[in-house]
Design a protein around this motif. Structure first.
Motif, PDB file in Angstrom:
ATOM      1  N   GLU A 134       0.636  -1.662   0.422  1.00  0.00           N
ATOM      2  CA  GLU A 134      -0.073   0.183  -0.280  1.00  0.00           C
ATOM      3  C   GLU A 134       0.724   1.338  -0.605  1.00  0.00           C
ATOM      4  OE1 GLU A 134      -3.008   0.104  -0.469  1.00  0.00           O
ATOM      5  OE2 GLU A 134      -3.522  -1.716  -0.294  1.00  0.00           O
ATOM      6  N   LYS A 135       1.435   1.376   0.711  1.00  0.00           N
ATOM      7  CA  LYS A 135       2.907   2.357   0.323  1.00  0.00           C
ATOM      8  C   LYS A 135       3.509   3.015  -0.728  1.00  0.00           C
ATOM      9  CE  LYS A 135       5.187   2.444   4.600  1.00  0.00           C
ATOM     10  NZ  LYS A 135       6.647   1.457   4.926  1.00  0.00           N
ATOM     11  N   THR A 136       3.958   1.365  -1.343  1.00  0.00           N
ATOM     12  CA  THR A 136       4.280   1.775  -2.492  1.00  0.00           C
ATOM     13  C   THR A 136       3.554   1.796  -3.522  1.00  0.00           C
ATOM     14  OG1 THR A 136       4.775  -0.424  -2.629  1.00  0.00           O
ATOM     15  CG2 THR A 136       6.926   0.790  -1.494  1.00  0.00           C
ATOM     16  N   THR A 137       2.456   2.055  -3.474  1.00  0.00           N
ATOM     17  CA  THR A 137       1.478   1.911  -4.970  1.00  0.00           C
ATOM     18  C   THR A 137       0.547   3.296  -4.380  1.00  0.00           C
ATOM     19  OG1 THR A 137       0.217   0.369  -3.351  1.00  0.00           O
ATOM     20  CG2 THR A 137       1.397  -0.461  -5.287  1.00  0.00           C
ATOM     21  N   SER A 138       0.888   3.699  -3.279  1.00  0.00           N
ATOM     22  CA  SER A 138       0.071   4.797  -3.133  1.00  0.00           C
ATOM     23  C   SER A 138       0.545   6.004  -3.696  1.00  0.00           C
ATOM     24  CB  SER A 138      -0.242   5.150  -1.645  1.00  0.00           C
ATOM     25  OG  SER A 138      -1.052   4.351  -0.316  1.00  0.00           O
ATOM     26  N   SER A 139      -0.344   6.903  -4.452  1.00  0.00           N
ATOM     27  CA  SER A 139      -0.121   8.709  -5.139  1.00  0.00           C
ATOM     28  C   SER A 139       0.455   9.426  -4.239  1.00  0.00           C
ATOM     29  CB  SER A 139      -1.392   8.803  -5.361  1.00  0.00           C
ATOM     30  OG  SER A 139      -2.537   9.104  -4.363  1.00  0.00           O
ATOM     31  N   ILE A 140       0.181   9.703  -2.744  1.00  0.00           N
ATOM     32  CA  ILE A 140       1.115  10.898  -1.555  1.00  0.00           C
ATOM     33  C   ILE A 140       0.897  10.195  -0.549  1.00  0.00           C
ATOM     34  CG2 ILE A 140       0.510  12.383  -0.638  1.00  0.00           C
ATOM     35  CD1 ILE A 140      -1.781  13.516  -2.540  1.00  0.00           C
ATOM     36  N   LEU A 141       1.868  10.434   0.312  1.00  0.00           N
ATOM     37  CA  LEU A 141       2.640   9.523   0.977  1.00  0.00           C
ATOM     38  C   LEU A 141       2.232  10.557   2.094  1.00  0.00           C
ATOM     39  CD1 LEU A 141       5.467   7.464   0.151  1.00  0.00           C
ATOM     40  CD2 LEU A 141       3.047   6.401   0.497  1.00  0.00           C
ATOM     41  N   LEU A 142       2.090  10.715   3.414  1.00  0.00           N
ATOM     42  CA  LEU A 142       1.828  11.798   4.445  1.00  0.00           C
ATOM     43  C   LEU A 142       2.536  11.342   5.281  1.00  0.00           C
ATOM     44  CD1 LEU A 142       1.035  14.367   5.438  1.00  0.00           C
ATOM     45  CD2 LEU A 142      -1.115  13.064   6.392  1.00  0.00           C
ATOM     46  N   PHE A 143       3.360  11.706   6.449  1.00  0.00           N
ATOM     47  CA  PHE A 143       4.511  11.718   6.660  1.00  0.00           C
ATOM     48  C   PHE A 143       4.698  12.407   8.038  1.00  0.00           C
ATOM     49  CE2 PHE A 143       6.540   8.012   3.488  1.00  0.00           C
ATOM     50  CZ  PHE A 143       6.550   7.775   4.467  1.00  0.00           C
ATOM     51  N   PRO A 144       4.159  11.941   9.172  1.00  0.00           N
ATOM     52  CA  PRO A 144       3.953  13.533  10.303  1.00  0.00           C
ATOM     53  C   PRO A 144       4.653  13.359  11.116  1.00  0.00           C
ATOM     54  CG  PRO A 144       1.635  12.998   9.684  1.00  0.00           C
ATOM     55  CD  PRO A 144       2.746  11.893   8.967  1.00  0.00           C
ATOM     56  N   PHE A 145       5.700  13.833  11.758  1.00  0.00           N
ATOM     57  CA  PHE A 145       6.509  13.679  12.552  1.00  0.00           C
ATOM     58  C   PHE A 145       6.180  14.150  14.406  1.00  0.00           C
ATOM     59  CE2 PHE A 145       8.857  12.293   9.129  1.00  0.00           C
ATOM     60  CZ  PHE A 145       9.186  11.794   8.926  1.00  0.00           C
ATOM     61  N   ASP A 146       5.629  14.074  14.826  1.00  0.00           N
ATOM     62  CA  ASP A 146       5.127  14.906  15.969  1.00  0.00           C
ATOM     63  C   ASP A 146       5.825  14.670  17.617  1.00  0.00           C
ATOM     64  OD1 ASP A 146       4.618  12.460  17.317  1.00  0.00           O
ATOM     65  OD2 ASP A 146       2.496  12.214  17.465  1.00  0.00           O
ATOM     66  N   PRO A 147       5.389  15.980  18.129  1.00  0.00           N
ATOM     67  CA  PRO A 147       6.921  15.140  19.786  1.00  0.00           C
ATOM     68  C   PRO A 147       6.507  14.471  20.727  1.00  0.00           C
ATOM     69  CG  PRO A 147       5.128  17.232  19.315  1.00  0.00           C
ATOM     70  CD  PRO A 147       4.814  16.665  18.417  1.00  0.00           C
ATOM     71  N   THR A 148       5.365  13.826  19.916  1.00  0.00           N
ATOM     72  CA  THR A 148       5.115  11.830  20.847  1.00  0.00           C
ATOM     73  C   THR A 148       5.717  10.684  20.325  1.00  0.00           C
ATOM     74  OG1 THR A 148       3.201  11.594  20.101  1.00  0.00           O
ATOM     75  CG2 THR A 148       3.449  13.468  21.924  1.00  0.00           C
ATOM     76  N   THR A 149       6.901  11.361  19.954  1.00  0.00           N
ATOM     77  CA  THR A 149       7.542   9.896  19.368  1.00  0.00           C
ATOM     78  C   THR A 149       8.840  10.406  18.465  1.00  0.00           C
ATOM     79  OG1 THR A 149       5.843  10.704  16.848  1.00  0.00           O
ATOM     80  CG2 THR A 149       5.148   8.774  18.003  1.00  0.00           C
ATOM     81  N   ARG A 150       9.707   8.894  18.140  1.00  0.00           N
ATOM     82  CA  ARG A 150      10.950   9.558  17.930  1.00  0.00           C
ATOM     83  C   ARG A 150      10.889   9.678  16.231  1.00  0.00           C
ATOM     84  NH1 ARG A 150      11.614   5.376  22.120  1.00  0.00           N
ATOM     85  NH2 ARG A 150      12.801   6.361  24.001  1.00  0.00           N
ATOM     86  N   GLY A 151      10.251   8.509  15.596  1.00  0.00           N
ATOM     87  CA  GLY A 151       9.823   8.332  14.202  1.00  0.00           C
ATOM     88  C   GLY A 151      11.246   7.743  13.981  1.00  0.00           C
ATOM     89  N   ILE A 152      11.995   7.003  14.312  1.00  0.00           N
ATOM     90  CA  ILE A 152      13.516   7.038  13.343  1.00  0.00           C
ATOM     91  C   ILE A 152      13.458   5.714  12.048  1.00  0.00           C
ATOM     92  CG2 ILE A 152      15.584   5.845  13.976  1.00  0.00           C
ATOM     93  CD1 ILE A 152      14.992   7.902  15.939  1.00  0.00           C
ATOM     94  N   ALA A 153      12.835   5.624  12.145  1.00  0.00           N
ATOM     95  CA  ALA A 153      11.851   4.701  10.375  1.00  0.00           C
ATOM     96  C   ALA A 153      11.841   5.078  10.202  1.00  0.00           C
ATOM     97  CB  ALA A 153      11.578   3.529  10.499  1.00  0.00           C
ATOM     98  N   SER A 154      11.045   6.733  10.356  1.00  0.00           N
ATOM     99  CA  SER A 154       9.942   6.802   9.419  1.00  0.00           C
ATOM    100  C   SER A 154      10.548   7.933   8.864  1.00  0.00           C
ATOM    101  CB  SER A 154       9.001   7.671   9.949  1.00  0.00           C
ATOM    102  OG  SER A 154       7.811   6.512  10.553  1.00  0.00           O
ATOM    103  N   LEU A 155      11.980   8.524   9.604  1.00  0.00           N
ATOM    104  CA  LEU A 155      12.998   9.461   8.515  1.00  0.00           C
ATOM    105  C   LEU A 155      12.982   9.358   7.679  1.00  0.00           C
ATOM    106  CD1 LEU A 155      15.035  10.843  12.489  1.00  0.00           C
ATOM    107  CD2 LEU A 155      13.445  12.321  10.915  1.00  0.00           C
ATOM    108  N   SER A 156      14.250   7.566   7.631  1.00  0.00           N
ATOM    109  CA  SER A 156      14.656   6.692   5.881  1.00  0.00           C
ATOM    110  C   SER A 156      14.060   6.889   5.755  1.00  0.00           C
ATOM    111  CB  SER A 156      15.071   5.587   6.808  1.00  0.00           C
ATOM    112  OG  SER A 156      15.848   6.071   7.949  1.00  0.00           O
ATOM    113  N   GLU A 157      12.299   5.942   5.661  1.00  0.00           N
ATOM    114  CA  GLU A 157      11.694   5.986   4.845  1.00  0.00           C
ATOM    115  C   GLU A 157      11.165   7.723   3.969  1.00  0.00           C
ATOM    116  OE1 GLU A 157       7.992   3.185   5.431  1.00  0.00           O
ATOM    117  OE2 GLU A 157       8.194   4.456   8.033  1.00  0.00           O
ATOM    118  N   ALA A 158      11.011   8.865   4.393  1.00  0.00           N
ATOM    119  CA  ALA A 158      10.344   9.627   4.295  1.00  0.00           C
ATOM    120  C   ALA A 158      11.912  10.408   2.990  1.00  0.00           C
ATOM    121  CB  ALA A 158      10.286  10.759   4.881  1.00  0.00           C
TER     122      ALA A 158
END
Length: 240
Positions: A134-158
């Protein structure tokens, strides 16, 4: 082939971001991750164990996944860290449904149940495989980085998706504070600085490539809705 070594005093979020940027170049560099024994003291005195270790190891494993890789659906993938975040259910999904926009929500209540369901349907990788598709076939990828998570893997993904440029990426960047408790572990001053520096670098990297970066989730969703509708009706511009 160049070599990137991560780990001696970390890894740190900034190291992972720098490595992810390098990994999107050609030829792909070799990434060497030095092992850190459980209980080691890293990141400004924080203990390398528990949820903190899990967060960073997910980021590292994603780096290795960069070295191998995709048709697009007209939907938005609600990416970023899950954990105890509520922005999907509270803000994004109601706004997207009101506008009639499709989305995929990777945040689920019972991961094991969903994993078992998809494996029973003949998907060997279970929920992880479904999410990746689903991630690689969606036309838009929304990546929020909020103050309550580290989001380390998401940094690399983004970084990967921004650099690749095949899908539209929308970022929402806010910063963490020292002492914030994430998964039962308070952020040290040095760890908070490290994560914020990584997020700042991601912001600069993304803006340089024309990726929209917001600091408010509602504004980002409004922008995303407009982009989805414009993709369906190229001659219609939605007023915001």
């Amino acid at each position: 082939m160049s070599k990137i070594i991560i780990g001696r005093f970390g890894p740190s979020a900034r190291q992972i971001v720098d490595a992810a940027v390098a990994a999107t170049d050609k030829p792909t560099p070799e990434i060497v991750v030095q092992s850190m024994p459980e209980g080691s003291t890293v990141l400004g005195g924080a203990e390398w164990s528990g949820a903190r270790k899990k967060d960073y190891e997910r980021g590292l494993s994603y780096l290795h996944d960069l070295c191998g890789r995709r048709d697009l659906k007209n939907q938005v993938f609600l990416g970023g860290a899950c954990g105890a975040t509520t922005w999907r259910q509270d803000i994004a999904i109601p706004m997207l449904e009101e506008a009639g926009c499709a989305y995929f929500n990777p945040q689920i209540d019972d991961w094991s149940e969903q994993d078992a369901y998809w494996k029973a349907q003949g998907v060997p990788g279970g929920i992880m495989e479904v999410e990746a598709k689903e991630k690689t076939t969606s036309s838009i990828l929304l990546f929020p980085f909020d103050p309550t998570t580290r989001g380390i893997a998401s940094l690399s993904e983004a970084i990967e998706f921004v650099r690749e440029g095949k899908q539209k990426v929308v970022l929402v960047l806010t910063y963490v504070e020292e002492g914030t408790v994430i998964d039962g572990q308070p952020l040290t001053h040095k760890e908070a600085m490290d994560i914020n520096t990584a997020r700042s670098e991601l912001s600069g990297f993304a803006k340089a490539l024309g990726t929209p970066v917001f600091n408010d989730i509602k504004i980002a969703i409004t922008y995303t809705v407009r982009a989805l509708l414009e993709a369906e009706e190229p001659h219609t511009v939605m007023e915001v």
